[in-house]
Motif scaffolding. Structure first.
Motif, short mmCIF file in Angstrom:
data_model
loop_
_atom_site.label_atom_id
_atom_site.label_comp_id
_atom_site.label_asym_id
_atom_site.label_seq_id
_atom_site.Cartn_x
_atom_site.Cartn_y
_atom_site.Cartn_z
N CYS A 94 0.83 -1.20 0.00
CA CYS A 94 0.00 0.00 0.00
C CYS A 94 0.87 1.26 0.00
O CYS A 94 0.63 2.20 -0.76
CB CYS A 94 -0.93 -0.01 1.22
SG CYS A 94 -2.09 1.36 1.26
N THR A 98 1.21 3.81 -3.19
CA THR A 98 0.69 5.16 -2.95
C THR A 98 1.72 6.24 -3.21
O THR A 98 1.43 7.25 -3.86
CB THR A 98 0.18 5.28 -1.50
OG1 THR A 98 -0.80 4.28 -1.26
CG2 THR A 98 -0.43 6.66 -1.26
N HIS A 248 -7.34 -1.77 3.86
CA HIS A 248 -6.58 -1.04 2.84
C HIS A 248 -7.54 -0.34 1.89
O HIS A 248 -8.60 -0.89 1.53
CB HIS A 248 -5.69 -2.00 2.04
CG HIS A 248 -4.76 -2.80 2.89
ND1 HIS A 248 -3.63 -2.28 3.46
CD2 HIS A 248 -4.82 -4.10 3.30
CE1 HIS A 248 -3.02 -3.21 4.16
NE2 HIS A 248 -3.72 -4.32 4.08
N LYS A 257 -6.25 5.73 -5.53
CA LYS A 257 -7.30 5.41 -4.57
C LYS A 257 -8.68 5.60 -5.17
O LYS A 257 -8.93 6.58 -5.89
CB LYS A 257 -7.17 6.30 -3.33
CG LYS A 257 -6.08 5.90 -2.37
CD LYS A 257 -6.15 6.74 -1.10
CE LYS A 257 -5.09 6.34 -0.11
NZ LYS A 257 -5.16 7.14 1.13
#
Length: 392
Positions: A94, A98, A248, A257
């Motif tokens: 994650c 990101t 998550h 996202k």
């Protein structure tokens, strides 16, 4: 002719332990060892007739074999996690997807990074948007990659040793006192009474059972919702913690996202989190009631906490349930969400005289300092003084 960068690299390289060049007395050739994974002990001997030729060979070797930041990360990632899936790996995925995956920062040869490059990458990400704790996930990746670059001789220094983030960049963290987030005795009993009343009314969901078992074991909410019947030994009176849920953000194919979350059951956070918890009479009572509830609804699943359709409930659902219940009962203490049940459990055991080492093991704390704060906050420095106070 060497560039200034190459001269600096050679100077630092030869001054690093294990890389001093020498002139062989017999042959008159100049020798030095360089890092190469294809050789025994990962050391390759370079031999040249002159020092100048040796310098060129060293530079050529590292330029030809140098990896990018991304290469070294993937190398470290495969060594640490392999093909095993767990919650720690999910968190690393994650963080990488990101902040790193689509950033040009990761494409440079590892030897070319300066302290300024790292600051230019990290500061805009952190600036007034993250707490110090949230930033740690990014720093962990940076530290591991640059540490690996030094161990492989791609760099002679680790820029992360000099890197720091000014306090002004962080969102301020407000630490709540333990006293504020621990349920007092009266309100804890009131909460239990209300949950048992809900169970008597035969609820649609098993959240009431889960919250009660959370209160009676001190487990984390993510550990509670990951429990299975196979984790319980009624004969021994214990329940095992072997897995936990992590949440998550959902992402599209580009790693961006999107709305919603994925709730993943994986390995526990640390080795200390893997533990067996004793089941009190109250905890066993809840489990027997839960078994009757599932039997009555003809639910056949190994998961403990499900809805009437047999679908596992998540820690997020427990959190929402606790907060609604807390508001409905108009409680004054325990105002920090369902994690307050864990804090209440820990504080009560500290007050009753359990040693700090036993309590650390029971709670699954990796750092005893985390456990220590429950003694400090209630004005107790150690187990001996606690026993003394109990004897008064």
């Amino acid at each position: 002719m060497q560039t200034l960068t190459e001269k600096k690299f050679l100077e630092e390289f030869y001054n690093t332990k294990g890389h001093s060049w020498r002139k062989d007395k017999t042959s008159g050739r100049y020798l030095v060892y360089v890092y190469d994974e294809s050789y025994k002990n990962h050391r390759k001997l370079l031999s040249k007739p002159t020092k100048q030729a040796l310098d060129k060979a060293v530079i050529k070797h590292y330029h030809a074999n140098e990896s990018t930041f991304e290469d070294l990360y993937l190398d470290y990632y495969s060594l640490r996690f392999g093909t095993e899936s767990n919650s720690t790996r999910d968190r690393w995925d994650c963080t990488w997807n990101t902040y790193f995956a689509n950033n040009p920062f990761i494409q440079k040869p590892i030897s070319q990074y300066s302290l300024g490059d790292i600051e230019d990458f990290v500061y805009p990400i952190v600036n007034k948007k993250m707490t110090r704790k949230q930033t740690q996930k990014i720093l962990n990746i940076l530290k591991e990659v640059f540490h690996r670059s030094v161990s492989k001789d791609y760099r002679v220094n680790n820029p992360m040793t000099e890197f720091s983030i000014p306090d002004s960049y962080f969102v301020r963290e407000y630490d709540k006192d333990v006293e504020e987030s621990v349920l007092n005795s009266f309100e804890f009993k009131l909460l239990q009474k209300e949950l048992f009343r809900e169970i008597e009314d035969f609820p649609k969901y098993s959240t009431a059972f889960a919250i009660l078992l959370d209160a009676y074991t001190g487990a984390r909410a993510g550990e509670v919702v990951a429990w299975k019947w196979s984790d319980i030994s009624f004969k021994k009176g214990i329940i095992s913690i072997r897995r936990a849920e992590s949440r998550h953000s959902k992402r599209n194919e580009q790693g961006e996202k999107i709305k919603g979350y994925d709730y993943i059951i994986g390995d526990v956070k640390t080795k200390n989190s893997r533990r067996n918890l004793p089941l009190s009479k109250n905890a066993l009572k809840v489990l027997h009631l839960l078994k009757d509830w599932q039997k009555e609804l003809n639910i056949h699943t190994d998961w403990l906490f499900v809805n009437t359709d047999g679908q596992r409930i998540t820690a997020s659902i427990l959190e929402q349930k606790y907060r609604r219940l807390w508001k409905r009962l108009d409680l004054d203490s325990g105002n920090g969400g369902i994690h307050c049940l864990r804090k209440t459990f820990c504080t009560e055991l500290a007050l009753k005289g359990m040693s700090i080492y036993e309590l650390q093991k029971l709670m699954g704390h990796s750092d005893i300092a985390t456990t220590q704060k429950y003694y400090i906050k209630i004005g107790i420095d150690n187990e001996n003084s606690l026993q003394y106070l109990e004897a008064l």
